[in-house]
Design a protein around this motif. Structure first.
Motif, mmCIF file in Angstrom:
data_model
loop_
_atom_site.group_PDB
_atom_site.id
_atom_site.type_symbol
_atom_site.label_atom_id
_atom_site.label_comp_id
_atom_site.label_asym_id
_atom_site.label_seq_id
_atom_site.Cartn_x
_atom_site.Cartn_y
_atom_site.Cartn_z
ATOM 1 N N PHE B 551 0.794 -1.227 0.000
ATOM 2 C CA PHE B 551 0.000 0.000 0.000
ATOM 3 C C PHE B 551 0.829 1.281 0.000
ATOM 4 C CE2 PHE B 551 -3.330 -2.803 2.104
ATOM 5 C CZ PHE B 551 -4.013 -3.005 0.925
ATOM 6 N N PRO B 552 1.810 1.395 0.940
ATOM 7 C CA PRO B 552 2.552 2.666 0.951
ATOM 8 C C PRO B 552 3.183 2.987 -0.406
ATOM 9 C CG PRO B 552 3.148 1.325 2.852
ATOM 10 C CD PRO B 552 2.240 0.487 2.015
ATOM 11 N N GLU B 553 3.743 1.966 -1.049
ATOM 12 C CA GLU B 553 4.371 2.198 -2.356
ATOM 13 C C GLU B 553 3.324 2.539 -3.412
ATOM 14 O OE1 GLU B 553 8.337 -0.478 -2.759
ATOM 15 O OE2 GLU B 553 6.456 -1.557 -2.724
ATOM 16 N N THR B 554 2.205 1.819 -3.347
ATOM 17 C CA THR B 554 1.136 2.061 -4.315
ATOM 18 C C THR B 554 0.651 3.497 -4.208
ATOM 19 O OG1 THR B 554 0.437 -0.239 -4.205
ATOM 20 C CG2 THR B 554 -1.174 1.323 -5.025
ATOM 21 N N VAL B 555 0.437 3.934 -2.974
ATOM 22 C CA VAL B 555 -0.102 5.283 -2.778
ATOM 23 C C VAL B 555 0.925 6.341 -3.193
ATOM 24 C CG1 VAL B 555 -0.959 6.894 -1.033
ATOM 25 C CG2 VAL B 555 -1.717 4.512 -1.020
ATOM 26 N N SER B 556 2.205 6.098 -2.923
ATOM 27 C CA SER B 556 3.209 7.091 -3.356
ATOM 28 C C SER B 556 3.240 7.170 -4.865
ATOM 29 C CB SER B 556 4.632 6.764 -2.894
ATOM 30 O OG SER B 556 4.642 5.954 -1.789
ATOM 31 N N GLN B 557 3.207 6.007 -5.507
ATOM 32 C CA GLN B 557 3.259 6.020 -6.961
ATOM 33 C C GLN B 557 1.995 6.649 -7.540
ATOM 34 O OE1 GLN B 557 2.844 2.512 -9.211
ATOM 35 N NE2 GLN B 557 4.425 3.059 -10.673
ATOM 36 N N ALA B 558 0.859 6.413 -6.865
ATOM 37 C CA ALA B 558 -0.406 6.992 -7.321
ATOM 38 C C ALA B 558 -0.316 8.518 -7.292
ATOM 39 C CB ALA B 558 -1.543 6.506 -6.436
ATOM 40 N N GLY B 559 0.279 9.052 -6.225
ATOM 41 C CA GLY B 559 0.426 10.506 -6.114
ATOM 42 C C GLY B 559 1.384 11.032 -7.161
ATOM 43 N N ALA B 560 2.466 10.277 -7.391
ATOM 44 C CA ALA B 560 3.453 10.709 -8.390
ATOM 45 C C ALA B 560 2.819 10.738 -9.780
ATOM 46 C CB ALA B 560 4.649 9.768 -8.374
ATOM 47 N N ALA B 561 2.019 9.707 -10.091
ATOM 48 C CA ALA B 561 1.359 9.669 -11.396
ATOM 49 C C ALA B 561 0.403 10.850 -11.513
ATOM 50 C CB ALA B 561 0.607 8.355 -11.571
ATOM 51 N N ALA B 562 -0.306 11.148 -10.411
ATOM 52 C CA ALA B 562 -1.243 12.275 -10.430
ATOM 53 C C ALA B 562 -0.498 13.580 -10.722
ATOM 54 C CB ALA B 562 -1.978 12.371 -9.096
ATOM 55 N N SER B 563 0.674 13.745 -10.108
ATOM 56 C CA SER B 563 1.384 15.020 -10.309
ATOM 57 C C SER B 563 1.849 15.157 -11.755
ATOM 58 C CB SER B 563 2.543 15.172 -9.327
ATOM 59 O OG SER B 563 3.643 14.455 -9.776
ATOM 60 N N LYS B 564 2.189 14.032 -12.379
ATOM 61 C CA LYS B 564 2.565 14.074 -13.797
ATOM 62 C C LYS B 564 1.353 14.445 -14.651
ATOM 63 C CE LYS B 564 6.839 12.906 -13.527
ATOM 64 N NZ LYS B 564 7.861 13.886 -13.852
ATOM 65 N N VAL B 565 0.195 13.885 -14.299
ATOM 66 C CA VAL B 565 -1.021 14.191 -15.043
ATOM 67 C C VAL B 565 -1.370 15.669 -14.882
ATOM 68 C CG1 VAL B 565 -3.506 13.766 -15.162
ATOM 69 C CG2 VAL B 565 -1.928 11.850 -14.904
ATOM 70 N N ILE B 566 -1.266 16.162 -13.636
ATOM 71 C CA ILE B 566 -1.589 17.568 -13.373
ATOM 72 C C ILE B 566 -0.672 18.475 -14.194
ATOM 73 C CG2 ILE B 566 -1.621 19.364 -11.587
ATOM 74 C CD1 ILE B 566 -2.273 17.001 -9.593
ATOM 75 N N GLY B 567 0.616 18.104 -14.234
ATOM 76 C CA GLY B 567 1.573 18.885 -15.029
ATOM 77 C C GLY B 567 1.146 18.956 -16.489
ATOM 78 N N LEU B 568 0.664 17.837 -17.001
ATOM 79 C CA LEU B 568 0.241 17.792 -18.404
ATOM 80 C C LEU B 568 -1.042 18.596 -18.617
ATOM 81 C CD1 LEU B 568 0.188 16.616 -21.294
ATOM 82 C CD2 LEU B 568 -0.768 14.532 -20.351
#
Ligand SMILES: Cc1cc2nc3c(=O)[nH]c(=O)nc-3n(C[C@H](O)[C@H](O)[C@H](O)COP(=O)(O)OP(=O)(O)OC[C@H]3O[C@@H](n4cnc5c(N)ncnc54)[C@H](O)[C@@H]3O)c2cc1C
Ligand code: FES
Lengths: 144, 664
Positions: B551-568
């Motif tokens: 879970f901790p890794e999943t949630v960190s990666q989920a946030g990282a993916a979100a920040s990339k999407v937001i950037g786009l």
């Protein structure tokens, strides 16, 4: 005693993302290799068309080396896998035509491997120098 | 004919120390196309750039060559300089006479000679350069998240909180994924539902998030910033917007023998069901395989008891088309099938279960209301054997297992063992392991607690065979440390099954033109530096679909993916790289060789009309490059047998000219 003044012509194709950066690093670290090596920057090793290599030999190059990212690290994921397969074919064909296998080479050099770049070039130039001039494919019409 | 200006930089003594810059500038003057040649101490300085700008204007230059440091250093700088003077930035070439010349050579004559060749090579290339303009494309400011597990939930919440609209497509009737099935979570042992369900409610209530539950993506077209996606909303025979989720129908439905997949088939549900109490959306779904009304038109009880009139037996699958700027794959994982692992008697005995089934047995909302009871006879088990790495790290059993380490099993097995001993101190708990892998914050401490405080027996070795004998399960295994064979009479055996990507991920990846590894995990754009992006622009990765994760890794990666999407999505327009492939339609014969090697799916085909002989019209299939998707690797240019495909900025003619210049 006669001094061997022969200096080979070497064309080195380097992909922009790993090997060209590796060549730059060799420079930053002042790791020397012979001036006979001239680098052409390409986006990816898979941009190198066999035609470019044939052209180099026609125009009098004595050795051609192609450098790319390590397998699995290509900036475009799979480019260097194509390079590997294409060059394996081309080099064996060239060998058949009389361009010794030692005159052609594919080498994986990462952006961190300045030392490997310099060492590879030193070794390659030495090998090609030992083979001497390439006359096999040279197009004499290109000579003035 | 170009009008080329050459600018040789000294770089203080960095270049001038081993290269006679004046001589280089002088020698290059005579190269074809060159109308101006200068040298200066620091070309990249303000004054150096001014000098270039002035020369461009004064001599009407159409191209420039800067002999200086590596293009990786200052190509951008000089492109901007050129643009400021009104010259197309792609009419600039750099001859690298520092890193690849002056810094590696000590002899002045040698350095100078090489610098002249490098300059000549760059000039040969510029002579063939053409002005390039990067393409622009608009961005649809909305994201699609595929998969509604914790990964998809977190990604959607983060994107929505930044103010962008997000749709979640979840194939099951509810979001929540595996986390909704899990009882307590390592290493803190807090209850999964207590931390997950508030997030599910946040998703349901977020004004920017729309959930397509019981839905699947069936088609994806377009490219970064502009995806056209078709979503199939499977018929659930209940009007989603009318159903209040009261659950009356799920109590009255006479069809009681439907295996409950949420509890992994360990108990039954009705033909109309809500997967679990906190499901989102809380809407009933009819299982068409079991519903009598749908199968033979006899029943209709649910429609009769529904006060909201939400039941609709005539509902059909519906197809919706939506536009998105970015897509996130969050399709998660599943434990592999245990059917082929006969040595553990999984299919012979109900008391051999998987770890996920064990989670349900321990869960207060599970089939046994949280009491640890044997599935076969409902008795309390006294001796439990846990087997780790079932199907993981198994290069020799590739036909049924996986070569990789599933990463999470050591930790959840320690959790299971600890929870068992905590709740039922009368039990004996054995864990068979190959290695115990516990890298992670508080992880090793957790495992040590299981051994030291809870007295779990850890045995290094593999289990060879499990055989049911009467009420018992005879577990035969080896203890590699004591170097002896063991025989344990167990009441319950729990298999830590390897995990694998969801089966739907492969067809989805094909639709997205995203790549996968041999194990069907999505691959990242760069394994170290771009771990949450797929190589396909605009497609991002979140959670266990990219590789085994907790879970901790999943949630960190989920946030990282979100920040990339937001950037786009924050961009109004995307400017592409103009150095992309381009096909000459007159030469292309539509053979598809280029399309096959393109790692991005940037090449499509179109039927085009051409003028044929005697005023006829011919229709030919030709390749077309989507410039917004092409990343400019050039792989297709080599694959093209007719020479129709070329790469702008690195055209075959340009590279050949460089070769010629070097070999002169
Ligand atoms: C037995 C067990 C115990 C565990 N215990 C712990 C623990 O204690 N602590 C911990 O940190 N981790 C634990 N984990 C790991 C944890 O479960 C995962 O890290 C987590 O669930 C990964 O989340 P995810 O969203 O990536 O995947 P999932 O939870 O698998 O969610 C994926 C979702 O996507 C949906 N989906 C799949 N394909 C499609 C498609 N094509 N279209 C639409 N939707 C789709 C699925 O239905 C699902 O809802 C455990 C795992 C197991 C097996
Ligand atoms: S980018 Fe280096 S080999 Fe492809």
């Amino acid at each position: 005693m006669q001094v061997n003044e022969y200096k080979p012509k070497i064309v080195a194709f380097c992909c922009n993302w790993c090997s060209y950066a590796g060549a730059d690093l060799a420079g930053s670290n002042r790791l020397s290799y012979p001036a006979e090596v001239k680098v052409i920057r390409v986006p990816c090793s898979c941009r190198v068309n066999p035609m470019f290599i044939l052209r180099a030999f026609q125009r009098g190059a004595d050795g051609v080396i192609l450098c790319g990212c390590h397998p699995g690290d290509c900036h475009y994921t799979s480019g260097n896998y194509y390079t590997r397969r294409r060059m394996a074919l081309l080099f064996s064909m060239l060998d058949y035509l009389g361009i010794e296998k030692e005159r052609t080479r594919v080498e994986w050099v990462s952006a961190a491997e300045g030392a490997k770049f310099a060492a590879t070039m030193n070794d390659f130039v030495q090998t090609v120098t030992a083979l001497g001039e390439n006359k096999r494919l040279e197009d004499l019409r290109c000579k003035k | 004919m170009q009008r080329i200006g050459v600018f040789v930089c000294w770089c203080g003594s960095n270049i001038a120390g081993t290269v006679d810059v004046v001589k280089v500038a002088e020698a290059l003057k005579n190269e074809p196309g060159v109308v101006h040649s200068a040298n200066y101490q620091y070309m990249c300085s303000q004054a150096g750039q001014e000098l270039i700008k002035q020369a461009i204007k004064e001599h009407n230059l159409t191209g420039i060559v800067v002999c200086s440091c590596s293009p990786r250093m200052h190509e951008q700088t000089f492109r901007k300089t050129a643009a400021a003077a009104g010259l197309n930035p792609y009419m600039v070439e750099i001859a690298n006479i520092r890193e690849q010349c002056s810094w590696i050579h000590k002899d002045m004559a040698e350095g100078t000679e090489k610098a002249i060749v490098l300059g000549r090579t760059a000039i040969a290339k510029v002579n063939l350069n053409a002005p390039l303009t990067p393409g622009e494309s608009p961005v649809t400011k909305r994201a699609l998240v595929i998969g509604g597990g914790i990964a998809g939930i977190q990604t959607a919440l983060d994107i929505a909180d930044a103010g962008f609209e997000v749709d979640i497509v979840e194939k099951k009737p509810t979001i929540g994924g595996k986390m909704a099935q899990i009882d307590k979570t390592f290493p803190t042992l807090d209850c999964a539902a207590c931390i997950l369900t508030p997030k599910m409610v946040d998703v349901a209530q977020h004004e920017k998030i729309k959930i397509y539950s019981y839905s699947e993506v069936v088609d994806v077209k377009g490219f970064v910033g502009n995806f056209d996606v078709t979503i199939k909303r499977k018929a659930r025979y209940v009007k989603e917007d009318v159903c209040t989720g009261c659950g009356l129908c799920t109590e009255k439905c006479p069809m009681k023998k439907v295996p409950n997949d949420f509890n992994l088939g360990m108990d039954n549900k009705r033909a109309i069901y809500i997967p679990f109490a906190q499901a989102v959306p809380k809407v009933a779904t009819i299982d068409a395989d079991y519903c009598n009304m749908l199968k033979n038109g006899k029943c209709g009880v649910c429609a009769k008891v529904c006060t909201a009139n939400a039941i609709d037996y005539t509902q059909k699958d519906e197809f919706v088309e939506e536009k998105y700027g970015a897509i996130v794959a969050a399709t998660g994982f599943n434990p592999i099938s245990m059917d082929k692992f006969d040595e553990y008697a999984y299919s012979q005995s109900k008391d051999v279960i998987t770890s996920l089934e064990f989670e349900r047995l321990m869960n207060a909302a599970g089939p046994t209301a949280g009491k640890l009871l044997r599935p076969s006879d409902g008795k309390h088990p006294h001796t439990l054997v846990f087997v780790q790495c079932v199907g993981s790290r198994c290069a020799s059993c590739a036909e049924k297992g996986k070569e990789y380490c599933s990463k999470i099993c050591c930790m959840y097995t320690a959790k299971h063992a600890m929870l068992t001993r905590d709740k039922y101190p009368d039990t004996d708990v054995y864990v068979f392991y190959i290695d115990v892998r516990t890298p992670g914050k508080q992880f090793d401490e957790f495992y040590r607690r299981a051994v030291e405080e809870y007295g779990v027996h850890y045995i290094k070795g593999m289990v060879g065979k499990v055989s049911p004998e009467g009420e018992k399960l005879i577990v035969q295994g080896s203890d590699l440390i004591a170097n002896k064979q063991l025989k344990i009479e167990a009441d319950l055996v729990v298999l830590a099954a390897a995990i694998e990507p969801d089966k739907s991920a492969r067809p989805l990846a094909t639709m997205l033109t995203a790549s996968m590894d041999t194990n069907d995990f999505f691959t990242e754009a760069h394994p170290k530096l771009r771990p949450v992006e797929s190589p396909t622009a605009g497609v991002f990765l979140s959670g266990a679909c990219q590789g085994p994760k907790d879970f901790p890794e999943t949630v960190s990666q989920a946030g990282a993916a979100a920040s990339k999407v937001i950037g786009l999505l924050s961009k109004d327009k995307l400017t592409g790289n103009p150095c992309v492939a381009h096909s000459d339609e007159m030469m292309c014969n539509g053979c598809s060789s280029c399309e096959k090697v393109c790692p991005y799916g940037a090449i499509t085909y179109a039927d085009k009309e051409f003028r044929g002989p005697n005023r006829t019209t011919l229709i030919r299939r030709v390749a077309q490059v989507n410039e917004a998707i092409c990343q400019g690797c050039g792989c297709c240019t080599v694959a093209c047998p007719s020479g129709a495909m070329d790469l702008k900025g690195f055209a075959s003619k340009q590279i050949m000219a460089e070769v010629d210049a070097i070999c002169k």
